[in-house]
Design a protein around this motif. Structure first.
Motif, PDB file in Angstrom:
ATOM      1  N   PRO A 177       0.807  -1.227   0.000  1.00  0.00           N
ATOM      2  CA  PRO A 177       0.000   0.000   0.000  1.00  0.00           C
ATOM      3  C   PRO A 177       0.843   1.281   0.000  1.00  0.00           C
ATOM      4  O   PRO A 177       0.420   2.302  -0.560  1.00  0.00           O
ATOM      5  CB  PRO A 177      -0.837  -0.111   1.282  1.00  0.00           C
ATOM      6  CG  PRO A 177      -0.935  -1.578   1.530  1.00  0.00           C
ATOM      7  CD  PRO A 177       0.391  -2.136   1.082  1.00  0.00           C
ATOM      8  N   GLU A 178       2.047   1.238   0.604  1.00  0.00           N
ATOM      9  CA  GLU A 178       2.932   2.406   0.561  1.00  0.00           C
ATOM     10  C   GLU A 178       3.384   2.686  -0.868  1.00  0.00           C
ATOM     11  O   GLU A 178       3.463   3.843  -1.291  1.00  0.00           O
ATOM     12  CB  GLU A 178       4.145   2.196   1.464  1.00  0.00           C
ATOM     13  CG  GLU A 178       3.817   2.213   2.943  1.00  0.00           C
ATOM     14  CD  GLU A 178       5.014   1.860   3.811  1.00  0.00           C
ATOM     15  OE1 GLU A 178       6.075   1.469   3.277  1.00  0.00           O
ATOM     16  OE2 GLU A 178       4.881   1.969   5.047  1.00  0.00           O
ATOM     17  N   VAL A 179       3.699   1.633  -1.612  1.00  0.00           N
ATOM     18  CA  VAL A 179       4.087   1.814  -3.016  1.00  0.00           C
ATOM     19  C   VAL A 179       2.903   2.368  -3.813  1.00  0.00           C
ATOM     20  O   VAL A 179       3.046   3.306  -4.598  1.00  0.00           O
ATOM     21  CB  VAL A 179       4.609   0.496  -3.626  1.00  0.00           C
ATOM     22  CG1 VAL A 179       4.869   0.654  -5.118  1.00  0.00           C
ATOM     23  CG2 VAL A 179       5.874   0.029  -2.902  1.00  0.00           C
ATOM     24  N   LEU A 180       1.718   1.813  -3.590  1.00  0.00           N
ATOM     25  CA  LEU A 180       0.525   2.300  -4.291  1.00  0.00           C
ATOM     26  C   LEU A 180       0.209   3.746  -3.925  1.00  0.00           C
ATOM     27  O   LEU A 180      -0.281   4.514  -4.762  1.00  0.00           O
ATOM     28  CB  LEU A 180      -0.671   1.402  -3.999  1.00  0.00           C
ATOM     29  CG  LEU A 180      -0.600  -0.011  -4.579  1.00  0.00           C
ATOM     30  CD1 LEU A 180      -1.785  -0.839  -4.092  1.00  0.00           C
ATOM     31  CD2 LEU A 180      -0.545   0.018  -6.098  1.00  0.00           C
ATOM     32  N   ALA A 181       0.516   4.136  -2.699  1.00  0.00           N
ATOM     33  CA  ALA A 181       0.236   5.502  -2.239  1.00  0.00           C
ATOM     34  C   ALA A 181       1.089   6.551  -2.953  1.00  0.00           C
ATOM     35  O   ALA A 181       0.778   7.743  -2.885  1.00  0.00           O
ATOM     36  CB  ALA A 181       0.425   5.598  -0.729  1.00  0.00           C
ATOM     37  N   THR A 182       2.117   6.120  -3.676  1.00  0.00           N
ATOM     38  CA  THR A 182       2.915   7.085  -4.441  1.00  0.00           C
ATOM     39  C   THR A 182       2.103   7.679  -5.591  1.00  0.00           C
ATOM     40  O   THR A 182       2.476   8.702  -6.147  1.00  0.00           O
ATOM     41  CB  THR A 182       4.183   6.432  -5.027  1.00  0.00           C
ATOM     42  OG1 THR A 182       3.808   5.459  -6.020  1.00  0.00           O
ATOM     43  CG2 THR A 182       5.047   5.802  -3.947  1.00  0.00           C
ATOM     44  N   GLY A 183       1.015   7.004  -5.952  1.00  0.00           N
ATOM     45  CA  GLY A 183       0.188   7.473  -7.055  1.00  0.00           C
ATOM     46  C   GLY A 183       0.707   7.092  -8.432  1.00  0.00           C
ATOM     47  O   GLY A 183       0.131   7.465  -9.442  1.00  0.00           O
ATOM     48  N   LYS A 184       1.756   6.305  -8.485  1.00  0.00           N
ATOM     49  CA  LYS A 184       2.365   5.937  -9.771  1.00  0.00           C
ATOM     50  C   LYS A 184       1.794   4.646 -10.347  1.00  0.00           C
ATOM     51  O   LYS A 184       2.015   4.349 -11.513  1.00  0.00           O
ATOM     52  CB  LYS A 184       3.881   5.779  -9.622  1.00  0.00           C
ATOM     53  CG  LYS A 184       4.618   6.899  -8.904  1.00  0.00           C
ATOM     54  CD  LYS A 184       4.458   8.256  -9.508  1.00  0.00           C
ATOM     55  CE  LYS A 184       5.365   9.318  -8.936  1.00  0.00           C
ATOM     56  NZ  LYS A 184       5.335   9.595  -7.531  1.00  0.00           N
ATOM     57  N   PHE A 185       1.070   3.873  -9.524  1.00  0.00           N
ATOM     58  CA  PHE A 185       0.546   2.582  -9.964  1.00  0.00           C
ATOM     59  C   PHE A 185      -0.962   2.524  -9.733  1.00  0.00           C
ATOM     60  O   PHE A 185      -1.480   3.136  -8.797  1.00  0.00           O
ATOM     61  CB  PHE A 185       1.225   1.438  -9.203  1.00  0.00           C
ATOM     62  CG  PHE A 185       2.718   1.414  -9.396  1.00  0.00           C
ATOM     63  CD1 PHE A 185       3.275   0.917 -10.561  1.00  0.00           C
ATOM     64  CD2 PHE A 185       3.568   1.922  -8.425  1.00  0.00           C
ATOM     65  CE1 PHE A 185       4.653   0.901 -10.756  1.00  0.00           C
ATOM     66  CE2 PHE A 185       4.944   1.926  -8.605  1.00  0.00           C
ATOM     67  CZ  PHE A 185       5.489   1.409  -9.771  1.00  0.00           C
ATOM     68  N   ILE A 186      -1.639   1.759 -10.577  1.00  0.00           N
ATOM     69  CA  ILE A 186      -3.096   1.649 -10.451  1.00  0.00           C
ATOM     70  C   ILE A 186      -3.521   0.374  -9.727  1.00  0.00           C
ATOM     71  O   ILE A 186      -4.660   0.265  -9.285  1.00  0.00           O
ATOM     72  CB  ILE A 186      -3.795   1.740 -11.825  1.00  0.00           C
ATOM     73  CG1 ILE A 186      -3.306   0.635 -12.777  1.00  0.00           C
ATOM     74  CG2 ILE A 186      -3.597   3.120 -12.427  1.00  0.00           C
ATOM     75  CD1 ILE A 186      -4.076   0.528 -14.074  1.00  0.00           C
ATOM     76  N   SER A 215       6.302 -12.838  -5.940  1.00  0.00           N
ATOM     77  CA  SER A 215       6.348 -11.840  -7.001  1.00  0.00           C
ATOM     78  C   SER A 215       5.269 -10.802  -6.705  1.00  0.00           C
ATOM     79  O   SER A 215       4.120 -11.172  -6.443  1.00  0.00           O
ATOM     80  CB  SER A 215       6.081 -12.500  -8.354  1.00  0.00           C
ATOM     81  OG  SER A 215       5.870 -11.527  -9.354  1.00  0.00           O
ATOM     82  N   ILE A 216       5.662  -9.540  -6.727  1.00  0.00           N
ATOM     83  CA  ILE A 216       4.687  -8.464  -6.600  1.00  0.00           C
ATOM     84  C   ILE A 216       4.709  -7.715  -7.927  1.00  0.00           C
ATOM     85  O   ILE A 216       5.762  -7.289  -8.402  1.00  0.00           O
ATOM     86  CB  ILE A 216       4.998  -7.516  -5.425  1.00  0.00           C
ATOM     87  CG1 ILE A 216       4.893  -8.255  -4.086  1.00  0.00           C
ATOM     88  CG2 ILE A 216       3.990  -6.368  -5.402  1.00  0.00           C
ATOM     89  CD1 ILE A 216       6.130  -8.812  -3.588  1.00  0.00           C
ATOM     90  N   GLN A 217       3.536  -7.625  -8.543  1.00  0.00           N
ATOM     91  CA  GLN A 217       3.408  -6.980  -9.848  1.00  0.00           C
ATOM     92  C   GLN A 217       2.599  -5.701  -9.691  1.00  0.00           C
ATOM     93  O   GLN A 217       1.423  -5.744  -9.335  1.00  0.00           O
ATOM     94  CB  GLN A 217       2.728  -7.916 -10.837  1.00  0.00           C
ATOM     95  CG  GLN A 217       3.516  -9.183 -11.045  1.00  0.00           C
ATOM     96  CD  GLN A 217       2.786 -10.199 -11.900  1.00  0.00           C
ATOM     97  OE1 GLN A 217       1.634 -10.033 -12.260  1.00  0.00           O
ATOM     98  NE2 GLN A 217       3.471 -11.275 -12.230  1.00  0.00           N
ATOM     99  N   TYR A 218       3.269  -4.582  -9.921  1.00  0.00           N
ATOM    100  CA  TYR A 218       2.633  -3.267  -9.845  1.00  0.00           C
ATOM    101  C   TYR A 218       2.322  -2.814 -11.270  1.00  0.00           C
ATOM    102  O   TYR A 218       3.198  -2.855 -12.137  1.00  0.00           O
ATOM    103  CB  TYR A 218       3.576  -2.251  -9.203  1.00  0.00           C
ATOM    104  CG  TYR A 218       3.993  -2.596  -7.798  1.00  0.00           C
ATOM    105  CD1 TYR A 218       3.192  -2.243  -6.713  1.00  0.00           C
ATOM    106  CD2 TYR A 218       5.191  -3.263  -7.543  1.00  0.00           C
ATOM    107  CE1 TYR A 218       3.582  -2.545  -5.412  1.00  0.00           C
ATOM    108  CE2 TYR A 218       5.582  -3.570  -6.253  1.00  0.00           C
ATOM    109  CZ  TYR A 218       4.779  -3.204  -5.196  1.00  0.00           C
ATOM    110  OH  TYR A 218       5.168  -3.502  -3.915  1.00  0.00           O
ATOM    111  N   THR A 219       1.105  -2.357 -11.515  1.00  0.00           N
ATOM    112  CA  THR A 219       0.705  -1.924 -12.848  1.00  0.00           C
ATOM    113  C   THR A 219       0.686  -0.402 -12.921  1.00  0.00           C
ATOM    114  O   THR A 219       0.019   0.251 -12.108  1.00  0.00           O
ATOM    115  CB  THR A 219      -0.684  -2.481 -13.211  1.00  0.00           C
ATOM    116  OG1 THR A 219      -0.629  -3.909 -13.134  1.00  0.00           O
ATOM    117  CG2 THR A 219      -1.095  -2.070 -14.621  1.00  0.00           C
TER     118      THR A 219
END
Length: 109
Positions: free
Chosen positions: A27-36, A55-59
């Protein structure tokens, strides 16, 4: 769209702690606003080095979003995990560009 894939091998001695940490880290990575979105999977292969692999896949919608993540956020977020788990986890990262997505057109159920 682009997929930023992080594959991590985690030593069994820290696995329970790491799983708690990663559930907060994503959630911290998602909170950057760069991933959906993000998807976490377990890699189902026996590793020679032992441990468990995930594996963590960020889109990301655009290449610019991914580049901005690298420029503004990646170093801090990567450092957090390395400080906490040091040599007990090994991560490598790959990028994938989505060319097309396919879905079944006939429901076979």
């Amino acid at each position: 769209m682009y997929i930023y894939n992080v594959t991590i091998n985690v030593d069994e001695s820290i696995l329970a702690e790491w799983l708690i940490w990663i559930e907060k880290h994503i959630p911290e990575v998602l909170a950057t606003g760069k991933f959906i979105s993000a998807k976490m999977t377990q890699v189902l292969v026996d590793e020679e080095m032992g441990g468990a692999t995930y594996s963590i896949q960020y889109t990301a919608k655009t290449r610019e979003d991914l580049d901005n993540y690298y420029k503004h956020d990646a170093n801090k977020l990567r450092t957090d995990g390395m400080k906490k788990f040091a040599d007990k986890m090994l991560a490598f990262r790959t990028e994938l560009k989505v060319i097309n997505e396919f879905y079944p057109t006939v429901n076979s159920n």
